[in-house]
Write a protein that holds these residues in place. Structure first.
Motif, PDB file in Angstrom:
ATOM      1  N   ALA A  45       7.365   5.427   9.214  1.00 24.89           N
ATOM      2  CA  ALA A  45       5.933   5.205   8.994  1.00 24.89           C
ATOM      3  C   ALA A  45       5.113   6.330   9.617  1.00 24.89           C
ATOM      4  O   ALA A  45       4.133   6.795   9.021  1.00 24.89           O
ATOM      5  CB  ALA A  45       5.513   3.846   9.554  1.00 24.89           C
ATOM      6  N   VAL A  46       5.508   6.794  10.800  1.00 21.60           N
ATOM      7  CA  VAL A  46       4.815   7.935  11.414  1.00 21.60           C
ATOM      8  C   VAL A  46       4.943   9.162  10.513  1.00 21.60           C
ATOM      9  O   VAL A  46       3.966   9.896  10.285  1.00 21.60           O
ATOM     10  CB  VAL A  46       5.361   8.221  12.836  1.00 21.60           C
ATOM     11  N   ALA A  47       6.125   9.394   9.968  1.00 16.47           N
ATOM     12  CA  ALA A  47       6.320  10.534   9.064  1.00 16.47           C
ATOM     13  C   ALA A  47       5.423  10.414   7.837  1.00 16.47           C
ATOM     14  O   ALA A  47       4.820  11.406   7.398  1.00 16.47           O
ATOM     15  CB  ALA A  47       7.790  10.634   8.642  1.00 16.47           C
ATOM     16  N   VAL A  48       5.299   9.216   7.276  1.00 13.54           N
ATOM     17  CA  VAL A  48       4.447   9.017   6.099  1.00 13.54           C
ATOM     18  C   VAL A  48       2.983   9.292   6.443  1.00 13.54           C
ATOM     19  O   VAL A  48       2.241   9.847   5.619  1.00 13.54           O
ATOM     20  CB  VAL A  48       4.647   7.603   5.502  1.00 13.54           C
ATOM     21  N   ILE A  49       2.566   8.939   7.642  1.00  8.17           N
ATOM     22  CA  ILE A  49       1.198   9.258   8.064  1.00  8.17           C
ATOM     23  C   ILE A  49       0.972  10.766   7.981  1.00  8.17           C
ATOM     24  O   ILE A  49      -0.053  11.229   7.478  1.00  8.17           O
ATOM     25  CB  ILE A  49       0.921   8.734   9.489  1.00  8.17           C
ATOM     26  N   PHE A  50       1.919  11.542   8.468  1.00 10.30           N
ATOM     27  CA  PHE A  50       1.767  13.001   8.457  1.00 10.30           C
ATOM     28  C   PHE A  50       1.976  13.606   7.075  1.00 10.30           C
ATOM     29  O   PHE A  50       1.295  14.561   6.705  1.00 10.30           O
ATOM     30  CB  PHE A  50       2.727  13.650   9.462  1.00 10.30           C
TER      31      PHE A  50
ATOM     32  N   GLY B 115       1.671  12.057   3.995  1.00  9.98           N
ATOM     33  CA  GLY B 115       0.827  11.558   2.926  1.00  9.98           C
ATOM     34  C   GLY B 115       1.671  11.040   1.773  1.00  9.98           C
ATOM     35  O   GLY B 115       2.891  11.080   1.817  1.00  9.98           O
ATOM     36  N   PRO B 116       1.014  10.580   0.714  1.00 14.53           N
ATOM     37  CA  PRO B 116       1.738   9.919  -0.376  1.00 14.53           C
ATOM     38  C   PRO B 116       2.430  10.847  -1.352  1.00 14.53           C
ATOM     39  O   PRO B 116       3.353  10.431  -2.045  1.00 14.53           O
ATOM     40  CB  PRO B 116       0.636   9.140  -1.084  1.00 14.53           C
ATOM     41  N   GLY B 117       2.016  12.077  -1.436  1.00 14.46           N
ATOM     42  CA  GLY B 117       2.556  12.965  -2.476  1.00 14.46           C
ATOM     43  C   GLY B 117       1.833  12.749  -3.791  1.00 14.46           C
ATOM     44  O   GLY B 117       0.857  11.997  -3.887  1.00 14.46           O
ATOM     45  N   ARG B 118       2.317  13.375  -4.811  1.00 12.22           N
ATOM     46  CA  ARG B 118       1.671  13.378  -6.126  1.00 12.22           C
ATOM     47  C   ARG B 118       1.796  12.041  -6.857  1.00 12.22           C
ATOM     48  O   ARG B 118       0.926  11.657  -7.621  1.00 12.22           O
ATOM     49  CB  ARG B 118       2.283  14.475  -6.979  1.00 12.22           C
ATOM     50  N   TYR B 119       2.899  11.343  -6.656  1.00  8.26           N
ATOM     51  CA  TYR B 119       3.200  10.137  -7.432  1.00  8.26           C
ATOM     52  C   TYR B 119       2.660   8.917  -6.714  1.00  8.26           C
ATOM     53  O   TYR B 119       3.320   8.323  -5.861  1.00  8.26           O
ATOM     54  CB  TYR B 119       4.691  10.042  -7.693  1.00  8.26           C
ATOM     55  N   LYS B 120       1.428   8.523  -7.054  1.00 10.14           N
ATOM     56  CA  LYS B 120       0.732   7.450  -6.369  1.00 10.14           C
ATOM     57  C   LYS B 120      -0.362   6.908  -7.269  1.00 10.14           C
ATOM     58  O   LYS B 120      -0.695   7.501  -8.305  1.00 10.14           O
ATOM     59  CB  LYS B 120       0.086   7.983  -5.095  1.00 10.14           C
ATOM     60  N   LEU B 121      -0.929   5.778  -6.859  1.00 11.17           N
ATOM     61  CA  LEU B 121      -2.135   5.294  -7.514  1.00 11.17           C
ATOM     62  C   LEU B 121      -3.288   6.186  -7.109  1.00 11.17           C
ATOM     63  O   LEU B 121      -3.323   6.694  -5.987  1.00 11.17           O
ATOM     64  CB  LEU B 121      -2.444   3.859  -7.082  1.00 11.17           C
TER      65      LEU B 121
ATOM     66  N   MET C 299       0.841  -1.207   0.000  1.00 10.93           N
ATOM     67  CA  MET C 299       0.000   0.000   0.000  1.00 10.93           C
ATOM     68  C   MET C 299       0.873   1.253   0.000  1.00 10.93           C
ATOM     69  O   MET C 299       0.604   2.206  -0.738  1.00 10.93           O
ATOM     70  CB  MET C 299      -0.930  -0.003   1.225  1.00 10.93           C
ATOM     71  N   VAL C 300       1.901   1.243   0.818  1.00 12.38           N
ATOM     72  CA  VAL C 300       2.799   2.397   0.918  1.00 12.38           C
ATOM     73  C   VAL C 300       3.574   2.587  -0.384  1.00 12.38           C
ATOM     74  O   VAL C 300       3.682   3.702  -0.900  1.00 12.38           O
ATOM     75  CB  VAL C 300       3.740   2.248   2.138  1.00 12.38           C
ATOM     76  N   ILE C 301       4.114   1.518  -0.923  1.00 16.44           N
ATOM     77  CA  ILE C 301       4.881   1.601  -2.167  1.00 16.44           C
ATOM     78  C   ILE C 301       4.022   2.164  -3.295  1.00 16.44           C
ATOM     79  O   ILE C 301       4.448   3.057  -4.037  1.00 16.44           O
ATOM     80  CB  ILE C 301       5.441   0.217  -2.561  1.00 16.44           C
ATOM     81  N   LEU C 302       2.815   1.633  -3.423  1.00 16.12           N
ATOM     82  CA  LEU C 302       1.936   2.033  -4.512  1.00 16.12           C
ATOM     83  C   LEU C 302       1.266   3.383  -4.277  1.00 16.12           C
ATOM     84  O   LEU C 302       0.738   3.980  -5.216  1.00 16.12           O
ATOM     85  CB  LEU C 302       0.870   0.961  -4.747  1.00 16.12           C
ATOM     86  N   GLY C 303       1.274   3.849  -3.039  1.00 16.35           N
ATOM     87  CA  GLY C 303       0.593   5.091  -2.732  1.00 16.35           C
ATOM     88  C   GLY C 303      -0.912   4.929  -2.685  1.00 16.35           C
ATOM     89  O   GLY C 303      -1.666   5.871  -2.904  1.00 16.35           O
ATOM     90  N   TYR C 304      -1.368   3.729  -2.404  1.00 15.26           N
ATOM     91  CA  TYR C 304      -2.801   3.449  -2.296  1.00 15.26           C
ATOM     92  C   TYR C 304      -3.170   3.359  -0.820  1.00 15.26           C
ATOM     93  O   TYR C 304      -2.654   2.495  -0.112  1.00 15.26           O
ATOM     94  CB  TYR C 304      -3.156   2.139  -3.004  1.00 15.26           C
ATOM     95  N   GLN C 305      -4.037   4.273  -0.376  1.00 12.11           N
ATOM     96  CA  GLN C 305      -4.392   4.331   1.050  1.00 12.11           C
ATOM     97  C   GLN C 305      -3.115   4.341   1.896  1.00 12.11           C
ATOM     98  O   GLN C 305      -2.973   3.600   2.865  1.00 12.11           O
ATOM     99  CB  GLN C 305      -5.311   3.162   1.432  1.00 12.11           C
ATOM    100  N   THR C 306      -2.210   5.217   1.486  1.00 12.29           N
ATOM    101  CA  THR C 306      -0.859   5.256   2.049  1.00 12.29           C
ATOM    102  C   THR C 306      -0.855   5.460   3.555  1.00 12.29           C
ATOM    103  O   THR C 306      -0.098   4.800   4.273  1.00 12.29           O
ATOM    104  CB  THR C 306      -0.054   6.379   1.377  1.00 12.29           C
ATOM    105  N   ARG C 307      -1.652   6.383   4.029  1.00  4.73           N
ATOM    106  CA  ARG C 307      -1.651   6.672   5.475  1.00  4.73           C
ATOM    107  C   ARG C 307      -2.138   5.467   6.274  1.00  4.73           C
ATOM    108  O   ARG C 307      -1.611   5.178   7.349  1.00  4.73           O
ATOM    109  CB  ARG C 307      -2.491   7.909   5.754  1.00  4.73           C
ATOM    110  N   ILE C 308      -3.109   4.743   5.746  1.00  9.76           N
ATOM    111  CA  ILE C 308      -3.587   3.536   6.431  1.00  9.76           C
ATOM    112  C   ILE C 308      -2.486   2.475   6.425  1.00  9.76           C
ATOM    113  O   ILE C 308      -2.236   1.825   7.440  1.00  9.76           O
ATOM    114  CB  ILE C 308      -4.880   3.011   5.777  1.00  9.76           C
TER     115      ILE C 308
END
Length: 128
Positions: free
Chosen positions: A113-118, A120-126, A62-71
């Motif tokens: 992972a905490v940083a990614v929660i805050f 978000g995925p950015g522009r380059y994502k699914l 999910m994180v790699i693909l940027g799909y529901q990244t925060r979850i």
């Protein structure tokens, strides 16, 4: 030209997800007996060990693909908190063999992972 902040978020996502996914792949190939043993030694149901597949395979994807990244990142946070509590609690205030924190890897996964929660995925994502 690429926006720097979005490229940075992509690099963080790929690093966190990719490195965590290697741990998940190892568990897919070698099983989760060690985790079942740790859960049992703490009086917890061993069926919880299957959650590692969510935390170390599904969430990293999910994180790699940027799909529901925060979850996905939140799942990784919980995965790491369980790993630290079950296996590494005795090392929380310890130094490793090379002088760094004994839990550098676990700390990297947890706090990135905490940083990614805050962040978000950015522009380059699914697209969600």
């Amino acid at each position: 030209m690429l926006e720097n902040a979005d490229v940075g978020k992509l690099i963080i996502r790929l690093t966190l997800g990719g490195l965590m996914l290697f741990h998940g792949i190892a568990k897919l190939l070698n099983g989760i007996g060690f985790i079942e043993g740790e859960l049992a030694s703490h009086g917890l149901p061993t069926v919880l060990a299957y959650g590692v597949y969510v935390g170390e395979v599904l969430a990293p994807l999910m994180v790699i693909l940027g799909y529901q990244t925060r979850i996905g990142a939140l799942i990784i946070v919980f995965n790491m908190l369980f790993a630290i509590a079950l296996v590494h609690a005795h090392q929380l205030l310890s130094l490793g063999g090379n002088g760094g924190w004994a839990l550098e890897l676990q700390g990297f996964f947890l706090f990135t992972a905490v940083a990614v929660i805050f962040l978000g995925p950015g522009r380059y994502k699914l697209k969600n």
